[in-house]
Design an enzyme around this catalytic site. Structure first.
Site, short mmCIF file in Angstrom:
data_model
loop_
_atom_site.label_atom_id
_atom_site.label_comp_id
_atom_site.label_asym_id
_atom_site.label_seq_id
_atom_site.Cartn_x
_atom_site.Cartn_y
_atom_site.Cartn_z
N ASN A 9 0.87 -1.18 0.00
CA ASN A 9 0.00 0.00 0.00
C ASN A 9 0.91 1.23 0.00
O ASN A 9 1.56 1.50 0.99
CB ASN A 9 -0.87 -0.04 1.27
CG ASN A 9 -1.66 1.24 1.46
OD1 ASN A 9 -1.80 2.05 0.54
ND2 ASN A 9 -2.20 1.43 2.66
N LYS A 11 -0.05 4.25 -0.15
CA LYS A 11 -0.71 5.40 0.48
C LYS A 11 -0.54 6.64 -0.42
O LYS A 11 -0.55 6.52 -1.64
CB LYS A 11 -0.16 5.63 1.88
CG LYS A 11 -0.12 4.36 2.71
CD LYS A 11 0.16 4.63 4.15
CE LYS A 11 0.40 3.31 4.87
NZ LYS A 11 0.35 3.43 6.31
N HIS A 91 -9.28 0.88 4.95
CA HIS A 91 -8.00 1.06 5.64
C HIS A 91 -8.22 1.98 6.84
O HIS A 91 -9.03 2.91 6.79
CB HIS A 91 -6.97 1.65 4.68
CG HIS A 91 -5.57 1.63 5.24
ND1 HIS A 91 -5.14 2.56 6.15
CD2 HIS A 91 -4.55 0.77 5.04
CE1 HIS A 91 -3.89 2.28 6.47
NE2 HIS A 91 -3.50 1.20 5.81
N GLU A 93 -6.64 4.37 7.90
CA GLU A 93 -6.45 5.81 7.62
C GLU A 93 -7.69 6.40 6.96
O GLU A 93 -8.00 7.57 7.15
CB GLU A 93 -5.18 6.00 6.78
CG GLU A 93 -3.93 5.76 7.64
CD GLU A 93 -2.72 5.24 6.90
OE1 GLU A 93 -2.68 5.30 5.66
OE2 GLU A 93 -1.81 4.73 7.58
N GLU A 161 -5.08 -5.38 10.51
CA GLU A 161 -4.08 -4.35 10.71
C GLU A 161 -4.37 -3.62 12.02
O GLU A 161 -5.21 -2.70 12.04
CB GLU A 161 -4.12 -3.33 9.56
CG GLU A 161 -3.86 -3.94 8.21
CD GLU A 161 -3.28 -2.91 7.25
OE1 GLU A 161 -2.16 -3.13 6.78
OE2 GLU A 161 -3.93 -1.89 7.00
N GLY A 167 2.68 1.87 10.62
CA GLY A 167 3.63 2.97 10.48
C GLY A 167 4.34 3.35 11.77
O GLY A 167 4.98 4.40 11.84
N SER A 206 3.70 -2.51 10.18
CA SER A 206 5.16 -2.50 10.41
C SER A 206 5.83 -3.81 10.02
O SER A 206 6.80 -4.23 10.67
CB SER A 206 5.47 -2.13 11.86
OG SER A 206 5.03 -0.81 12.13
#
Ligand code: PEP
Length: 246
Positions: A9, A11, A91, A93, A161, A167, A206
């Site tokens: 991904n 992003k 996701h 985010e 996730e 991240g 990560s």
């Protein structure tokens, strides 16, 4: 047997100059032993698809509607037209930045499946939820609410996730990953019967060359959704190789 999947991904990262990374990745894995997927920003999907070789290309989001007055959004037909075969949905985010709910993710996934895209549906708990002992409850609710009834092992991938691992460099223990993946598998089988055993369940958060092999050894981990480490072929390649060896 579930074929493993290494998905990246990107992003909101990447311009034309970064396509050299994809060409390098494709050259390094001409006949990969696992499925490969990269999801760049929408602006790069078409150009990435030209150089991706064995790497499938996907979007990072889609709208639930086929077309119309939705400024800035992208439809499933547009994704397919650009060369995408997959789309990441829900996701964390998107759930955080855009307030996406399970119902909205499910509507997007329904649109994606109806149009022949493979949906990669993301679920995962926040740190507060984990510390509050709510992980399985949260993951179960997101899974049930975000996954359409039309989902099958062939058209849907689930990505677990943990939000606090994305991240951050923090990774759950292998036991924690095993517990959640086992729970997701059981929920899928409960809802979809034997086909539930065929869904790929990816771990994301990560994943790096240094921890990939141990994560891939966990049962019911069928691959990874990788953010930062998917941007450079030199980082993504060893993760792919670890998955091939698992
Ligand atoms: C992600 O973006 O889905 C992700 C897992 O990011 P990272 O690998 O950078 O934690």
């Amino acid at each position: 047997m579930r074929r493993k999947l290494a998905a990246g991904n990107w992003k909101m990262n990447g311009t034309a100059a970064d396509l050299a990374e994809v060409a390098a990745l494709a050259a390094a894995h001409p006949a990969p032993g696992v499925d490969l997927l990269l999801c760049p920003p929408a602006t790069l999907i078409h150009r990435m698809a030209q150089v991706a070789g064995p790497v499938a290309v996907g979007g990072q989001d889609c709208h639930a509607a086929a077309k119309g007055a939705h400024t800035g959004d992208i439809s499933t037909a547009m994704l397919r037209d650009a060369g995408a075969t997959h789309v990441i949905l829900g996701h964390s985010e998107r759930r955080t930045d855009h307030g996406e709910t399970d119902a909205q993710v499910r509507a997007k996934a329904e649109a994606a499946l109806a149009d022949g895209l493979v949906a990669v549906i993301c679920i995962g708990e926040t740190l507060e939820e984990r510390e509050g002992g709510q992980t399985l409850g949260v993951v179960g609710t997101q899974l049930a609410g975000s996954t359409p009834d039309a989902a099958t092992a062939a058209n849907t991938v689930i990505a677990y996730e943990p939000v606090w691992a994305i991240g951050t460099g923090k990774v759950p223990t292998l036991d924690q990953i095993a517990e959640v993946h086992g729970f997701i598998r059981a929920e899928l089988v409960k809802r979809f019967g034997e086909d539930g055993n065929g869904f790929r369940i990816l771990y994301g958060g990560s994943v790096k060359p240094s921890n990939a092999a141990e994560i891939f050894a966990v049962s019911d981990v069928d691959g990874a959704l990788v953010g930062g480490a998917s941007l450079k072929a030199a980082d993504f390649s060893p993760i792919i190789e670890a998955l091939e060896a698992s």
